[in-house]
Design a protein around this motif. Structure first.
Motif, PDB file in Angstrom:
ATOM      1  N   GLU A 114      -6.074   4.471   5.886  1.00  0.00           N
ATOM      2  CA  GLU A 114      -6.803   4.091   7.213  1.00  0.00           C
ATOM      3  C   GLU A 114      -6.043   4.030   8.228  1.00  0.00           C
ATOM      4  OE1 GLU A 114      -9.140   0.822   5.641  1.00  0.00           O
ATOM      5  OE2 GLU A 114      -9.918   1.794   3.932  1.00  0.00           O
ATOM      6  N   ASP A 115      -5.065   3.069   8.426  1.00  0.00           N
ATOM      7  CA  ASP A 115      -4.001   2.998   9.392  1.00  0.00           C
ATOM      8  C   ASP A 115      -2.806   2.673   8.906  1.00  0.00           C
ATOM      9  OD1 ASP A 115      -3.274   0.193   9.448  1.00  0.00           O
ATOM     10  OD2 ASP A 115      -5.665  -0.115   9.638  1.00  0.00           O
ATOM     11  N   GLU A 116      -1.767   2.894   9.637  1.00  0.00           N
ATOM     12  CA  GLU A 116      -0.258   2.656   9.217  1.00  0.00           C
ATOM     13  C   GLU A 116      -0.036   1.405   8.714  1.00  0.00           C
ATOM     14  OE1 GLU A 116       2.820   4.260  11.921  1.00  0.00           O
ATOM     15  OE2 GLU A 116       4.321   4.430  10.382  1.00  0.00           O
ATOM     16  N   GLN A 117      -0.230   0.524   9.334  1.00  0.00           N
ATOM     17  CA  GLN A 117       0.041  -0.930   9.042  1.00  0.00           C
ATOM     18  C   GLN A 117      -0.396  -1.283   7.621  1.00  0.00           C
ATOM     19  OE1 GLN A 117      -0.565  -3.861  11.770  1.00  0.00           O
ATOM     20  NE2 GLN A 117       1.500  -3.665  12.806  1.00  0.00           N
ATOM     21  N   ARG A 118      -1.648  -1.093   7.407  1.00  0.00           N
ATOM     22  CA  ARG A 118      -2.496  -1.220   6.206  1.00  0.00           C
ATOM     23  C   ARG A 118      -1.729  -0.657   5.196  1.00  0.00           C
ATOM     24  NH1 ARG A 118      -6.863  -3.910   5.132  1.00  0.00           N
ATOM     25  NH2 ARG A 118      -8.039  -3.759   6.927  1.00  0.00           N
ATOM     26  N   THR A 119      -1.657   0.809   5.520  1.00  0.00           N
ATOM     27  CA  THR A 119      -1.221   1.576   4.418  1.00  0.00           C
ATOM     28  C   THR A 119       0.134   1.127   3.715  1.00  0.00           C
ATOM     29  OG1 THR A 119      -2.372   3.476   5.333  1.00  0.00           O
ATOM     30  CG2 THR A 119      -0.709   4.010   3.690  1.00  0.00           C
ATOM     31  N   LEU A 120       1.164   0.789   4.963  1.00  0.00           N
ATOM     32  CA  LEU A 120       2.421   0.428   4.441  1.00  0.00           C
ATOM     33  C   LEU A 120       2.404  -0.882   3.606  1.00  0.00           C
ATOM     34  CD1 LEU A 120       4.473   1.440   7.648  1.00  0.00           C
ATOM     35  CD2 LEU A 120       4.037   2.989   5.271  1.00  0.00           C
ATOM     36  N   ARG A 121       1.481  -1.627   3.904  1.00  0.00           N
ATOM     37  CA  ARG A 121       1.462  -3.109   3.124  1.00  0.00           C
ATOM     38  C   ARG A 121       0.835  -2.776   1.817  1.00  0.00           C
ATOM     39  NH1 ARG A 121      -1.356  -5.378   7.752  1.00  0.00           N
ATOM     40  NH2 ARG A 121      -3.518  -5.006   6.669  1.00  0.00           N
ATOM     41  N   ILE A 122      -0.215  -1.963   1.793  1.00  0.00           N
ATOM     42  CA  ILE A 122      -0.673  -1.593   0.432  1.00  0.00           C
ATOM     43  C   ILE A 122       0.317  -0.951  -0.562  1.00  0.00           C
ATOM     44  CG2 ILE A 122      -2.295  -0.619  -1.036  1.00  0.00           C
ATOM     45  CD1 ILE A 122      -4.362  -0.894   1.309  1.00  0.00           C
ATOM     46  N   ALA A 123       1.202  -0.133   0.074  1.00  0.00           N
ATOM     47  CA  ALA A 123       2.242   0.712  -0.506  1.00  0.00           C
ATOM     48  C   ALA A 123       3.321  -0.356  -1.063  1.00  0.00           C
ATOM     49  CB  ALA A 123       2.732   1.590   0.337  1.00  0.00           C
ATOM     50  N   ALA A 124       3.672  -1.254  -0.108  1.00  0.00           N
ATOM     51  CA  ALA A 124       4.847  -2.280  -0.785  1.00  0.00           C
ATOM     52  C   ALA A 124       4.213  -3.002  -1.535  1.00  0.00           C
ATOM     53  CB  ALA A 124       4.859  -2.943   0.675  1.00  0.00           C
ATOM     54  N   SER A 125       2.982  -3.388  -1.613  1.00  0.00           N
ATOM     55  CA  SER A 125       2.468  -4.295  -2.680  1.00  0.00           C
ATOM     56  C   SER A 125       2.298  -3.635  -4.096  1.00  0.00           C
ATOM     57  CB  SER A 125       1.130  -4.872  -2.377  1.00  0.00           C
ATOM     58  OG  SER A 125       0.006  -4.098  -2.428  1.00  0.00           O
ATOM     59  N   VAL A 308      -6.410   0.676  -4.870  1.00  0.00           N
ATOM     60  CA  VAL A 308      -5.841  -0.789  -4.698  1.00  0.00           C
ATOM     61  C   VAL A 308      -6.040  -0.917  -3.172  1.00  0.00           C
ATOM     62  CG1 VAL A 308      -4.096  -2.391  -4.400  1.00  0.00           C
ATOM     63  CG2 VAL A 308      -4.267  -1.041  -6.418  1.00  0.00           C
ATOM     64  N   HIS A 309      -6.764  -1.916  -2.631  1.00  0.00           N
ATOM     65  CA  HIS A 309      -6.866  -2.225  -1.170  1.00  0.00           C
ATOM     66  C   HIS A 309      -6.682  -3.483  -0.775  1.00  0.00           C
ATOM     67  CE1 HIS A 309      -8.741  -2.074   2.822  1.00  0.00           C
ATOM     68  NE2 HIS A 309      -8.796  -0.886   2.763  1.00  0.00           N
ATOM     69  N   ASP A 310      -5.856  -4.125   0.216  1.00  0.00           N
ATOM     70  CA  ASP A 310      -5.747  -5.399   0.556  1.00  0.00           C
ATOM     71  C   ASP A 310      -6.832  -6.071   1.114  1.00  0.00           C
ATOM     72  OD1 ASP A 310      -5.597  -3.950   3.122  1.00  0.00           O
ATOM     73  OD2 ASP A 310      -4.024  -5.315   3.757  1.00  0.00           O
ATOM     74  N   GLN A 311      -7.895  -5.452   1.243  1.00  0.00           N
ATOM     75  CA  GLN A 311      -9.069  -5.890   1.921  1.00  0.00           C
ATOM     76  C   GLN A 311     -10.271  -5.279   1.638  1.00  0.00           C
ATOM     77  OE1 GLN A 311      -8.793  -6.553   6.204  1.00  0.00           O
ATOM     78  NE2 GLN A 311     -10.616  -8.119   6.167  1.00  0.00           N
ATOM     79  N   PRO A 312     -10.747  -5.354   0.084  1.00  0.00           N
ATOM     80  CA  PRO A 312     -11.673  -4.129  -0.358  1.00  0.00           C
ATOM     81  C   PRO A 312     -12.957  -4.240   0.462  1.00  0.00           C
ATOM     82  CG  PRO A 312     -10.369  -5.312  -2.260  1.00  0.00           C
ATOM     83  CD  PRO A 312     -10.089  -5.906  -0.947  1.00  0.00           C
ATOM     84  N   GLU A 313     -13.478  -5.346   0.892  1.00  0.00           N
ATOM     85  CA  GLU A 313     -14.741  -5.568   1.634  1.00  0.00           C
ATOM     86  C   GLU A 313     -14.721  -4.831   2.918  1.00  0.00           C
ATOM     87  OE1 GLU A 313     -12.448  -8.052   0.836  1.00  0.00           O
ATOM     88  OE2 GLU A 313     -12.288  -8.935   2.545  1.00  0.00           O
ATOM     89  N   ALA A 314     -13.501  -4.483   3.480  1.00  0.00           N
ATOM     90  CA  ALA A 314     -13.233  -4.004   4.357  1.00  0.00           C
ATOM     91  C   ALA A 314     -12.991  -2.328   4.759  1.00  0.00           C
ATOM     92  CB  ALA A 314     -12.300  -4.632   5.414  1.00  0.00           C
ATOM     93  N   ALA A 315     -12.844  -1.892   3.247  1.00  0.00           N
ATOM     94  CA  ALA A 315     -12.412  -0.784   3.238  1.00  0.00           C
ATOM     95  C   ALA A 315     -13.283   0.424   3.640  1.00  0.00           C
ATOM     96  CB  ALA A 315     -11.904  -0.272   1.537  1.00  0.00           C
ATOM     97  N   LEU A 316     -12.712   1.552   4.199  1.00  0.00           N
ATOM     98  CA  LEU A 316     -13.580   2.467   4.906  1.00  0.00           C
ATOM     99  C   LEU A 316     -13.969   3.652   3.672  1.00  0.00           C
ATOM    100  CD1 LEU A 316     -11.537   3.210   8.007  1.00  0.00           C
ATOM    101  CD2 LEU A 316     -13.384   1.996   7.781  1.00  0.00           C
ATOM    102  N   SER A 317     -13.505   3.504   2.561  1.00  0.00           N
ATOM    103  CA  SER A 317     -14.155   4.280   1.265  1.00  0.00           C
ATOM    104  C   SER A 317     -13.586   3.358   0.141  1.00  0.00           C
ATOM    105  CB  SER A 317     -13.717   5.853   1.552  1.00  0.00           C
ATOM    106  OG  SER A 317     -12.565   5.816   0.985  1.00  0.00           O
ATOM    107  N   ASP A 318     -14.661   3.476  -0.699  1.00  0.00           N
ATOM    108  CA  ASP A 318     -14.482   2.953  -2.192  1.00  0.00           C
ATOM    109  C   ASP A 318     -13.834   1.568  -2.330  1.00  0.00           C
ATOM    110  OD1 ASP A 318     -15.378   5.413  -3.246  1.00  0.00           O
ATOM    111  OD2 ASP A 318     -13.551   6.373  -3.874  1.00  0.00           O
TER     112      ASP A 318
END
Ligand code: PEP
Ligand code: MN
Length: 362
Positions: A114-125, A308-318
């Motif tokens: 979705e965006d870089e920061q979120r992606t890197l955050r989820i990847a790290a987690s 896995v998503h750090d904010q599932p309710e705001a995810a742009l898909s699934d």
């Protein structure tokens, strides 16, 4: 080519009392496709036994020809590559991870980048929780043309950064044969999604590469169709195919999608290819993902694919099916423990597993 004892044989059973001219017609038609035929007669019935290269003939629907009662294929190895248990069963290397016998692979990440920061955050987690590979869609095959379609090529450098920061290999989907080259430049494994399992131009293009392909089962496809889709990639020269059960449409179910876990032992019996399970798309709801993931491991899957998503309710898909990083981190040791108990393979009987089991025993 001379046939050997290990070649398959096809027996064409002709209708009882079939006259010589009709028998000749069938025989000539089979011979024109390269069959070597021996004829057997028993009472008023004739049988043609075909040897050698029967793969092309298997596709001809000979059992529907006038005068043919049925067709039986017996013995030997199939001429098909995917459906060949005699081929060496070897793990496939994806980045620094092995997928296949002797290892268990957990692939995790958001449905879409979705965006870089979120992606890197989820990847790290997910890396911290013990995932082996990171997933994230750049190009998304959405049911609705109005839904978020992914960032496309803008997502590729973000995925590269995720690999640099976490060391995890990258899995991302390819939709179009024209994009195979650019995406395989950054991905360690290319995903062919459920909707594209029948995209034969794409499968042929992937067959020209050596990049590992994660081939998901079409949600309305049989396991035969999945194996034949794999065949397109294998027969074009790419041996690195990993199958994935991700749920199928089932008219009798209360839900839209049912995860077909019976496909796991079936595919292991029929093919040398690794088999993963995607309990996220196979359930569609986060609260069911853990249970299906645990069942998939117990059923013998070589790994799982979990959104896995750090904010599932705001995810742009699934978002509905995404686990939070915390839920994922709780699930990982459970899956590894089930794997160690059901299919102990040296690599996994690690101190981590022993201590998890030990903790529960006390
Ligand atoms: C996905 O992995 O995000 C995806 C779209 O999966 P599928 O093709 O199985 O629906
Ligand atoms: Mn998804």
């Amino acid at each position: 080519m001379e046939s050997t004892d290990s070649d398959p044989e096809m027996v064409v059973v002709l209708c009882s009392g079939l006259e010589a001219p009709s028998r000749r017609k069938i025989r000539e038609r089979l011979e024109s496709h390269g069959a070597i035929i021996s004829q057997i007669q028993a009472n008023s019935r004739y049988y043609f036994v075909l040897r050698g290269e029967i793969a092309a003939i298997e596709t001809l629907a000979v059992d529907s020809w006038p005068g043919v009662e049925k067709v039986v294929v017996v013995g030997g190895q199939s001429a098909h590559w995917a459906i060949d248990r005699s081929r060496p069963v070897q793990p496939i290397q994806v980045g620094s991870t092995l997928i296949g016998p002797g290892s268990f692979c957990i692939i995790a990440g958001p449905c879409a980048v979705e965006d870089e920061q979120r992606t890197l955050r989820i990847a790290a987690s997910v890396a911290a929780a013990g995932a082996d590979l990171f997933r994230g869609g750049a190009y998304k095959p959405r049911t609705s043309p109005y839904a978020f379609q992914g960032l496309g090529e803008l997502a590729l450098p973000i995925l590269e950064s995720a690999r640099e920061e976490t060391g995890l290999g990258i899995v991302t989907e390819v939709l179009d044969p024209r994009e195979v080259e650019s995406i395989s430049g950054i991905a360690d494994m290319l995903q062919v999604g459920s909707r594209n399992m029948h995209n034969y131009s794409l499968l042929k293009e992937l067959g020209q590469t050596s990049v590992p392909v994660l081939l998901k089962r079409g949600f309305a496809s049989t396991t035969d169709e999945l194996l034949l889709a794999a065949e397109y990639i294998l027969s074009a020269g790419n041996p690195n195919v990993i199958l994935c059960e991700r749920g199928i449409r089932c008219g009798a179910a209360s839900r839209k999608i049912v995860l077909d876990l019976g496909a796991v032992p079936e595919l292991h019996q029929r093919t040398h290819l690794p088999v993963l399970v995607d309990p996220s798309h196979g359930s569609g709801e986060a609260y069911r993902v853990g249970a299906l993931a645990r069942a998939a491991v117990a059923a013998g899957a070589d790994g799982v694919l979990i959104e896995v998503h750090d904010q599932p309710e705001a995810a742009l898909s699934d978002g509905r099916q995404a686990l939070t990083p915390e839920q994922f981190a709780e699930l990982v040791p459970v899956l590894r423990q089930i794997r160690a108990l059901t299919q102990p393979d040296g690599e996994l009987i690690s101190e981590e597993i022993v201590s998890v089991s030990g903790g529960e025993d006390r």
